[in-house]
Design an enzyme around this catalytic site. Structure first.
Site, PDB file in Angstrom:
ATOM      1  N   ARG A 118      28.310  -6.367 -23.587  1.00 28.49           N
ATOM      2  CA  ARG A 118      28.895  -7.255 -24.572  1.00 28.49           C
ATOM      3  C   ARG A 118      28.610  -6.727 -25.987  1.00 28.49           C
ATOM      4  O   ARG A 118      27.557  -6.146 -26.229  1.00 28.49           O
ATOM      5  CB  ARG A 118      28.308  -8.668 -24.427  1.00 28.49           C
ATOM      6  N   LYS A 164      22.414  -6.242 -29.762  1.00 25.64           N
ATOM      7  CA  LYS A 164      22.487  -5.089 -28.856  1.00 25.64           C
ATOM      8  C   LYS A 164      22.652  -3.778 -29.641  1.00 25.64           C
ATOM      9  O   LYS A 164      22.522  -2.694 -29.111  1.00 25.64           O
ATOM     10  CB  LYS A 164      23.605  -5.271 -27.843  1.00 25.64           C
ATOM     11  N   THR A 172      20.537  -5.626 -17.325  1.00 25.01           N
ATOM     12  CA  THR A 172      20.662  -5.114 -15.959  1.00 25.01           C
ATOM     13  C   THR A 172      21.480  -3.830 -15.978  1.00 25.01           C
ATOM     14  O   THR A 172      21.372  -3.017 -15.068  1.00 25.01           O
ATOM     15  CB  THR A 172      21.349  -6.144 -15.020  1.00 25.01           C
ATOM     16  N   LYS A 209      21.263  -0.182 -13.658  1.00 32.31           N
ATOM     17  CA  LYS A 209      22.374   0.491 -12.968  1.00 32.31           C
ATOM     18  C   LYS A 209      22.461   1.954 -13.381  1.00 32.31           C
ATOM     19  O   LYS A 209      22.684   2.840 -12.544  1.00 32.31           O
ATOM     20  CB  LYS A 209      23.701  -0.191 -13.299  1.00 32.31           C
TER      21      LYS A 209
HETATM   22  C1  LIG Z   1      25.791  -5.069 -15.644  1.00 33.62           C
HETATM   23  C2  LIG Z   1      26.901  -5.624 -16.416  1.00 33.62           C
HETATM   24  C3  LIG Z   1      26.649  -6.289 -17.613  1.00 33.62           C
HETATM   25  C4  LIG Z   1      25.261  -6.424 -18.199  1.00 33.62           C
HETATM   26  O1  LIG Z   1      25.000  -5.301 -19.003  1.00 33.62           O
HETATM   27  P1  LIG Z   1      23.779  -5.260 -20.047  1.00 33.62           P
HETATM   28  O2  LIG Z   1      23.780  -3.854 -20.490  1.00 33.62           O
HETATM   29  O3  LIG Z   1      22.557  -5.606 -19.254  1.00 33.62           O
HETATM   30  O4  LIG Z   1      24.091  -6.221 -21.105  1.00 33.62           O
HETATM   31  C5  LIG Z   1      27.714  -6.800 -18.321  1.00 33.62           C
HETATM   32  N1  LIG Z   1      28.974  -6.669 -17.877  1.00 33.62           N
HETATM   33  C6  LIG Z   1      29.259  -6.019 -16.734  1.00 33.62           C
HETATM   34  C7  LIG Z   1      30.675  -5.889 -16.311  1.00 33.62           C
HETATM   35  C8  LIG Z   1      28.235  -5.488 -15.960  1.00 33.62           C
HETATM   36  O5  LIG Z   1      28.524  -4.857 -14.820  1.00 33.62           O
END
Ligand SMILES: *Cc1c(COP(=O)(O)O)cnc(C)c1O
Length: 804
Positions: free
Chosen positions: A545, A550, A652, A656
């Site tokens: 976002r 951020k 999160t 990933k």
């Molecule tokens: C994992 C994920 C997020 C969260 O991302 P952050 O970097 O932790 O803010 C947001 N949107 C999508 C589509 C995701 O897969």
């Protein structure tokens, strides 16, 4: 190619052909790709349903405890590959489709991305649902079936434009209408006395009815239910009004009901928007709580044993009216005494906090809340008086008591939903160790004094099925060849890779997969944006976002500084870089939208400048969603996790990327801290102020102007942006945005700039040593198995829910 008629692929093929003819209604000779897609999904769905029914029967027989996960968002993304892969049917499906000259990957592209969430919080709910099934825990997810959900992002002339997401336009083969599970949801009206208590007589009612989607766990062990509520008017068409010529008025109730389930987070800048949000929250929470209590009473009889059979987890405060709704059902409908109902409620409910930002903690104007939910308001007052008495007895000071109160008495009176969730829950958890510590010392400091054992930590996780196996089959097979398949069932077994981190053959295989993923992403980005990328460049990615905390802006300012450097010193051996940005901005968030425009303005200028000679490219990829994340993350070399320390609850995305072998450049924020602990300081690029230092700096009167004037690179970059170098069509476009950094720089972009830029040059230096880079990438993959949502859910199960 002809299939062995006894093979599972042949059986699947026969099923698909039968479905195509009898359920899709198409002749094989005339079927279009979307017909084949539907046939493939429906055939697979039959396999899912058998397991679903079996799981449900088992749950009823075992009479165990069920978990209920209430969330305003479930960012589930596409479901075909997930279901297919978790059932082990991907190869068979490929073969079956190949019989008809069809390519599975191409068919997968026809599935819309379920747009039922916003970002991390919604994706967490989706990962949790998958892990609950995987761990064989009986669970329901409860939310709203948004018809349009999250907007679709277009980029027009560099600006974000919001379009409705029409993910349901062609139906949704994964969902099942459950018209027998329908409940009335009331709004407004009054509370009247009766002989044995009180009764709420709502002025309006809508019907919530259930739409179920099966959630398949890894290896198909269990299939749980995601139950989303849809709304309809009790009288969909007022026939007398219609016949009298009032064609619109006749439909007014239906339109009003429909508005409840149209979009995720309707703008709350108007009073009507604010009211709609509160209505949405109560709508899905009430339907869910009624469903939970109905199921319990039907099978167990005594409502008092609810906590032995149900664990309700509130994903943030959106469903926190659940505390008052459960109390209302127990007291008004089931005749429990208030005290007894309060014990049952607290034992059943638990709450997860996702933010420390005081402005993001939900609260409702008291007059609105009281008008819409008069009985709940009475119950909240009653709870509040108990809690405040306890606080006084515990000797808390007046200021602490005011902070604990469910009613904010400062200025316009408001109902504090986080406090309601906190007092009505037996467990309140944060989502990363640092976040949980900060909860205790900041937002919930006083509540923590009163209830010192309630706050606990459950560091977030991501499902390795979607975020490794499915999105990165190439890497998955390299890992399997290296250490065997055990990591597929236990992500922490990835640690076996540590022994091979320096193995150059493994390093090369991992690098080849990464390159192939980069080639595929480059092709996709070319189609989306027209921009050509060099797959041998370092892919540096920030997708999430768009929000000032951020700090996409920090990254963009550094990009401009790098651009300046490259032009000033064209003779140096610059590491070729591709800066990839993606993310949606809230429609009313002016600065976030301006940041998107800035990324696009910088991209246009840099990408067309022959003097950087392709050494630097900048792309903003439109409409970031789960499917796009699944393409980008496997192709990333560098993961940007650069939030102002203390502001990202967990993150999160960070997990990933590391799982897919990207190195992280990041601050000591959220789960980055724990990622650093797991992968080791030498395998991550940490920079910037700590959370403690940020707080201290803000308190001591930080003067960003001095910092900017003390850093030549920073000053030049900020001045270039502010003076319109990237926006010659509107030179003042970024003057105020850059002015904010000069004046207050709340998010510490200036304070962290030098340390960030230095970390980026360390990234360049490591990139020049590919062998070392590969080793560090492998160390990351090897040591982030702990961030599997299976581990997280295991902790919730044991420490919060009390299920096996
Ligand atoms: C994992 C994920 C997020 C969260 O991302 P952050 O970097 O932790 O803010 C947001 N949107 C999508 C589509 C995701 O897969």
């Amino acid at each position: 190619m002809t299939l062995d008629p006894a093979s599972p692929a042949a059986e699947l093929d026969a099923l698909i052909l039968d479905v195509l003819r009898h359920r899709v209604g198409k002749d094989e000779l005339a079927a279009k790709s979307h017909d084949w897609f539907n046939a493939a999904v429906l055939a697979l769905r039959d396999k899912v349903i058998d397991r679903w029914i079996e799981s449900t029967r088992r749950t009823y027989e075992e009479k165990g405890k069920r978990v209920y996960y209430l969330s305003a968002e479930f960012l589930i993304g596409r479901l075909l590959r997930d279901a297919m892969s978790n059932l082990g049917l991907t190869r068979d499906m490929e073969k079956a489709l190949c019989e008809h000259g069809l390519d599975l990957a191409a068919l997968e592209e026809l599935e819309p991305d379920a747009a039922l969430g916003n970002g991390g919080l919604g994706r967490l709910a989706a990962c949790f649902m998958e892990s609950l099934s995987t761990l064989d825990i009986p669970a329901y997810g409860y939310g709203i079936r948004y018809v349009n959900g999250m907007f679709r992002q277009r980029v027009v002339d560099g600006w974000q434009v919001e379009r409705p997401e029409t993910w349901l336009a062609h139906g949704n083969p994964w969902e099942f209408d459950r018209r027998e599970s329908a409940y009335l949801i009331g709004f407004g009206g009054e509370v009247v006395e009766k002989a044995d208590g009180v009764e709420w007589k709502p002025a309006e009612q809508v019907e919530a009815s259930a739409v179920d989607t099966p959630v398949v766990g890894w290896r198909g062990k269990r299939v749980n239910t995601l139950r989303l509520w849809t709304a309809s008017a009790l009288e969909p068409l007022k026939l007398d009004a219609f016949n009298a010529g009032d064609h619109f008025g006749a439909l007014a109730d239906e339109v009003k009901a429909d508005a409840l389930v149209r979009v995720l987070y309707p703008a709350d800048s108007s009073a009507a928007g604010q009211e709609l949000r509160l209505r949405q929250e109560y709508f899905f929470t009430s339907a869910s709580i009624q469903d939970i209590v109905r199921r319990h009473v039907q099978y167990e009889g005594d409502v008092r044993t609810l906590p032995d059979h149900a664990a309700i987890q509130l994903n943030d405060t959106h469903p926190s009216v659940a505390v008052a709704e459960l109390m209302r059902l127990l007291v008004d409908n089931h005749g429990l005494e208030f005290d007894e109902a309060w014990e049952v409620t607290k034992k059943t409910v638990a709450y997860t906090n996702h933010t420390l930002l005081p402005e993001a903690l939900e609260s409702w104007p008291l007059p609105l809340f009281e008008r819409l939910l008069p009985r709940h308001m009475q119950i909240i007052y009653a709870i509040n008086s108990r809690v405040l008495r306890e606080a006084r007895k515990a000797g808390l000071a007046d200021a602490a008591i005011a902070a604990i109160s469910l009613i904010d008495e400062g200025g316009e009176r408001r109902v504090r939903m986080a406090n309601l969730a906190f007092v009505g829950a037996h467990s309140v958890n944060g989502v990363a160790a640092l976040h949980t510590d900060l909860m205790k010392s900041t937002v919930f400091a006083d509540l923590h004094k009163l209830y010192p054992t309630r706050i606990n930590n459950k560091t977030n996780g991501v499902t390795p099925r979607r975020w490794l196996q499915q999105c990165n089959p190439g890497l998955t097979s390299v890992i399997r060849d290296a250490i065997g398949p055990a990591f597929l069932d236990d992500a922490e077994k990835l640690s076996d890779l540590n022994a091979l981190a320096a193995d150059s053959e493994l390093g090369e295989r991992v690098a080849l997969v990464k390159r192939a993923n980069k080639v595929a992403l480059s092709q996709h980005i070319k189609e989306l944006t027209g921009i050509r990328l060099n797959p041998d460049a370092l892919f540096d990615v920030q997708i999430k976002r768009i929000h000032e905390y951020k700090r996409q802006l920090l990254n963009l300012i550094e990009t401009v500084a790098l651009y300046d450097q490259i032009r000033s010193h064209p003779e140096r051996d610059w590491v070729p870089r591709v800066k990839i940005f993606g993310g949606k901005a809230a429609p009313s968030y002016h600065n976030a939208k301006l940041i998107i425009k800035l990324a696009n303005d910088i991209a246009r200028r840099v990408n067309s400048d022959p003097s950087v000679g392709g050494v630097l490219k900048v792309v903003f990829v439109p409409n970031y969603n789960v499917t796009l994340a699944e393409r980008i993350i496997p192709a990333a070399n560098l993961s940007e996790q650069i939030s102002t320390a203390g502001m990202e609850a967990s993150g999160t995305g960070n997990m990933k990327f590391a799982l897919n072998g990207a190195l992280t450049i990041g601050t000591l924020d959220g789960a980055n801290v724990e990622i650093k602990d797991k992968v080791g300081d030498e395998n991550i690029f940490i920079f910037g102020l700590t959370a403690e230092e940020v707080l201290a700096k803000r308190a001591e009167g930080y003067v960003p102007r001095e910092v900017i004037e003390g850093s030549r690179e920073l000053q030049q970059a900020v001045a270039a942006i502010a003076s319109g170098v990237f926006s010659p069509d509107d030179p003042d476009r970024y003057a105020a945005l850059m002015g904010g950094i000069y004046d207050h720089d709340w998010f510490m972009c200036a304070a962290d700039f030098d340390s960030y830029a230095a970390a980026q040059r360390k990234v360049d230096a490591l990139w020049e040593q590919p062998k070392l880079w590969r080793q560090q990438a492998i160390r990351n993959i090897a040591n982030v198995g702990w961030f599997s949502s299976d581990r997280t859910i295991g902790e919730y199960a044991k420490e919060i829910w009390g299920v096996k």
